[in-house]
Design a protein around this motif. Structure first.
Motif, PDB file in Angstrom:
ATOM      1  N   ALA A  92       0.836  -1.201   0.000  1.00 34.26           N
ATOM      2  CA  ALA A  92       0.000   0.000   0.000  1.00 34.26           C
ATOM      3  C   ALA A  92       0.869   1.248   0.000  1.00 34.26           C
ATOM      4  CB  ALA A  92      -0.922   0.009   1.218  1.00 34.26           C
ATOM      5  N   CYS A  93       0.405   2.261  -0.739  1.00 36.77           N
ATOM      6  CA  CYS A  93       1.223   3.462  -0.951  1.00 36.77           C
ATOM      7  C   CYS A  93       1.211   4.409   0.241  1.00 36.77           C
ATOM      8  CB  CYS A  93       0.757   4.191  -2.207  1.00 36.77           C
ATOM      9  SG  CYS A  93      -0.797   5.092  -2.011  1.00 36.77           S
ATOM     10  N   GLY A  94       0.145   4.349   1.041  1.00 46.32           N
ATOM     11  CA  GLY A  94       0.059   5.223   2.215  1.00 46.32           C
ATOM     12  C   GLY A  94      -0.464   6.609   1.923  1.00 46.32           C
ATOM     13  N   THR A  95      -0.607   6.964   0.649  1.00 51.80           N
ATOM     14  CA  THR A  95      -0.980   8.349   0.345  1.00 51.80           C
ATOM     15  C   THR A  95      -2.236   8.489  -0.520  1.00 51.80           C
ATOM     16  OG1 THR A  95       0.569   8.299  -1.512  1.00 51.80           O
ATOM     17  CG2 THR A  95       1.373   9.222   0.541  1.00 51.80           C
ATOM     18  N   CYS A  96      -2.701   7.429  -1.163  1.00 51.55           N
ATOM     19  CA  CYS A  96      -3.882   7.549  -2.029  1.00 51.55           C
ATOM     20  C   CYS A  96      -5.136   7.771  -1.179  1.00 51.55           C
ATOM     21  CB  CYS A  96      -4.040   6.307  -2.906  1.00 51.55           C
ATOM     22  SG  CYS A  96      -4.629   4.858  -1.994  1.00 51.55           S
ATOM     23  N   LYS A  97      -6.251   7.978  -1.849  1.00 54.28           N
ATOM     24  CA  LYS A  97      -7.503   8.266  -1.134  1.00 54.28           C
ATOM     25  C   LYS A  97      -7.859   7.141  -0.164  1.00 54.28           C
ATOM     26  CE  LYS A  97     -12.068   8.784  -2.651  1.00 54.28           C
ATOM     27  NZ  LYS A  97     -12.885   8.699  -3.826  1.00 54.28           N
ATOM     28  N   ASN A  98      -7.732   5.909  -0.608  1.00 57.37           N
ATOM     29  CA  ASN A  98      -8.114   4.793   0.264  1.00 57.37           C
ATOM     30  C   ASN A  98      -7.124   4.607   1.418  1.00 57.37           C
ATOM     31  OD1 ASN A  98     -10.362   4.381  -1.237  1.00 57.37           O
ATOM     32  ND2 ASN A  98      -9.748   2.403  -2.105  1.00 57.37           N
ATOM     33  N   CYS A  99      -5.838   4.742   1.130  1.00 57.71           N
ATOM     34  CA  CYS A  99      -4.860   4.643   2.222  1.00 57.71           C
ATOM     35  C   CYS A  99      -5.119   5.735   3.258  1.00 57.71           C
ATOM     36  CB  CYS A  99      -3.440   4.732   1.685  1.00 57.71           C
ATOM     37  SG  CYS A  99      -2.868   3.219   0.874  1.00 57.71           S
ATOM     38  N   GLN A 100      -5.386   6.948   2.785  1.00 56.19           N
ATOM     39  CA  GLN A 100      -5.657   8.050   3.712  1.00 56.19           C
ATOM     40  C   GLN A 100      -6.935   7.818   4.503  1.00 56.19           C
ATOM     41  OE1 GLN A 100      -3.822  11.143   4.393  1.00 56.19           O
ATOM     42  NE2 GLN A 100      -2.325   9.652   3.687  1.00 56.19           N
ATOM     43  N   SER A 106      -7.005  -1.806   0.350  1.00 53.80           N
ATOM     44  CA  SER A 106      -7.649  -1.469  -0.926  1.00 53.80           C
ATOM     45  C   SER A 106      -6.929  -0.302  -1.584  1.00 53.80           C
ATOM     46  CB  SER A 106      -9.124  -1.119  -0.685  1.00 53.80           C
ATOM     47  OG  SER A 106      -9.810  -2.204  -0.092  1.00 53.80           O
ATOM     48  N   CYS A 107      -5.609  -0.228  -1.419  1.00 50.30           N
ATOM     49  CA  CYS A 107      -4.806   0.859  -1.994  1.00 50.30           C
ATOM     50  C   CYS A 107      -5.087   1.008  -3.491  1.00 50.30           C
ATOM     51  CB  CYS A 107      -3.313   0.559  -1.778  1.00 50.30           C
ATOM     52  SG  CYS A 107      -2.217   1.762  -2.548  1.00 50.30           S
ATOM     53  N   LEU A 108      -5.223   2.271  -3.915  1.00 48.11           N
ATOM     54  CA  LEU A 108      -5.540   2.550  -5.318  1.00 48.11           C
ATOM     55  C   LEU A 108      -4.297   2.624  -6.203  1.00 48.11           C
ATOM     56  CD1 LEU A 108      -8.186   5.320  -4.570  1.00 48.11           C
ATOM     57  CD2 LEU A 108      -8.655   2.991  -5.376  1.00 48.11           C
ATOM     58  N   ALA A 109      -3.116   2.658  -5.581  1.00 44.57           N
ATOM     59  CA  ALA A 109      -1.881   2.804  -6.360  1.00 44.57           C
ATOM     60  C   ALA A 109      -1.281   1.456  -6.749  1.00 44.57           C
ATOM     61  CB  ALA A 109      -0.859   3.608  -5.553  1.00 44.57           C
ATOM     62  N   THR A 110      -1.888   0.370  -6.291  1.00 47.57           N
ATOM     63  CA  THR A 110      -1.369  -0.967  -6.582  1.00 47.57           C
ATOM     64  C   THR A 110      -2.491  -1.795  -7.211  1.00 47.57           C
ATOM     65  OG1 THR A 110      -2.007  -1.746  -4.385  1.00 47.57           O
ATOM     66  CG2 THR A 110       0.230  -0.937  -4.628  1.00 47.57           C
TER      67      THR A 110
HETATM   68 ZN   LIG Z   1      -2.642   3.707  -1.404  1.00 46.58          ZN
END
Ligand SMILES: [Zn+2]
Ligand SMILES: [Zn+2]
Length: 342
Positions: A92-100, A106-110
């Motif tokens: 998980a990227c930690g910064t996308c809408k779902n991570c935030q 459900s990270c949107l960057a992966t």
């Molecule tokens: Zn993310």
């Protein structure tokens, strides 16, 4: 430096083996390369090895470990070679809408379901491997705090985080909640009982395993070999950790009005629900993949304060050299090796 390494590979039911593969390298400035130093099987790994899932080999298996950092990319801050870290199962990227929003699973960057140890959202290797590339390392990895034995927190990136996720929010709403945990898989029900006691709940634990019942009793749960009779009263929270549709059905009928039921075993087929009973009673049912990264600081704090005892769930301790023989010889084996960065 060697350009190859050993990767633990699930081949077919009952069979894992080490395979030589390319050693991962930093591919992006936000990557880290880590080396697992304490790894264990998630309860789902045991089901995979027994051939009870739809996942066919070969693929790199394993998604619960603590690791030492070997190298970090130029864009990673706050981490350095030699740090000992918990590794979440998900990428998980930690910064996308779902991570935030607190749902990094459900990270949107992966790709959907990107994770270690299963090839369903890309191939990120497994957490028994000699070396692992961790994307978004600064967001993913959490240092093991002072005073915590890294071996004791090998499951924090998945199964122990599950326990926190399915309990904390509900016990906050219902302090001292009556919690019914149906155990039966290797560790996850025990972790739930442990965390529930730590959070001040009145914990009732069901398991046919006398060993796990003894462990649950020793941490303060009331234990049962079979599901308690409905005469015993209703529960605020019911946790299905057994992967048995009939037990889940009973659990759903043993809750107080508007109670919470969390299913943390993984079912691969449809399961019938007592839907009219649930309608009349009011049941909040939830199932889903755990957002481990969010919970790691909280469960590490619990462990640092001595409130939980996850190490009791391990059934044996071995070296990584013994994995092929030992991985399915007991329910929750822990594999450890010496660090190379000290
Ligand atoms: Zn993310
Ligand atoms: Zn898992």
């Amino acid at each position: 430096m060697a350009t190859t390494m050993q990767q633990l590979t699930f081949i077919s039911p009952g069979k894992v083996e080490w395979r030589e593969t390319k050693r991962p390298a930093i591919a992006s400035a936000s990557d880290a390369i880590v080396r697992p130093i304490a790894s264990t099987t998630c309860d789902v790994d045991q089901a995979i090895i027994r051939g009870q899932t739809p996942f066919n080999g070969p693929f790199a298996i394993g998604h619960e470990c603590v690791a030492e950092i070997i190298e970090v990319g130029d864009g990673v801050s706050g981490l350095e070679r030699g740090d000992v870290v918990c590794v979440p199962w998900h990428i998980a990227c930690g910064t996308c809408k779902n991570c935030q929003a607190g749902i990094p699973a459900s990270c949107l960057a992966t790709p959907n379901a990107a994770m270690f140890g299963l090839p369903i959202g890309g191939d990120y290797g497994g957490l028994f491997d000699d070396y692992v590339r961790v994307p978004f390392a600064g967001e993913m990895l959490v240092k093991v705090p002072e005073g915590v034995n890294p071996h004791h927190v090998a499951s924090f990136g998945d199964n122990v985080a599950v326990a926190w996720e399915v309990l904390k929010q509900h016990i906050d709403r219902v302090p001292g909640a009556r919690v019914l945990v149906i155990g039966g898989s290797a560790s996850i029900g025990l972790f739930v009982a442990d965390v529930a006691v730590a959070l001040g709940a009145d914990v009732h634990y069901v398991d046919r395993s006398s060993r796990r019942r003894e462990l649950a009793k020793s941490i303060g749960a009331t234990v049962y070999k079979e599901l308690p009779s409905p005469k015993m009263g209703d529960f605020d929270i019911g946790i299905d950790a057994c992967v048995d549709p009939e037990s889940l059905r009973k659990l759903l009928t043993m809750l107080k009005p508007e109670g919470y039921c969390e299913s943390i075993g993984v079912y691969f087929e449809d399961v019938p629900f007592p839907i009219f009973d649930m309608y009349m009673r009011g049941v909040n049912f939830h199932i889903g993949r755990v957002n481990s990264r969010v919970h790691l600081p909280f469960i590490l704090d619990l462990k640092q304060r001595g409130c939980i005892h996850p190490e009791h769930a391990y059934t044996a301790t071995h070296s990584y050299d013994e994995i092929v023989e030992a991985i399915s010889a007991s329910a929750k084996p822990l594999f450890v090796r010496d660090r190379i960065t000290i």
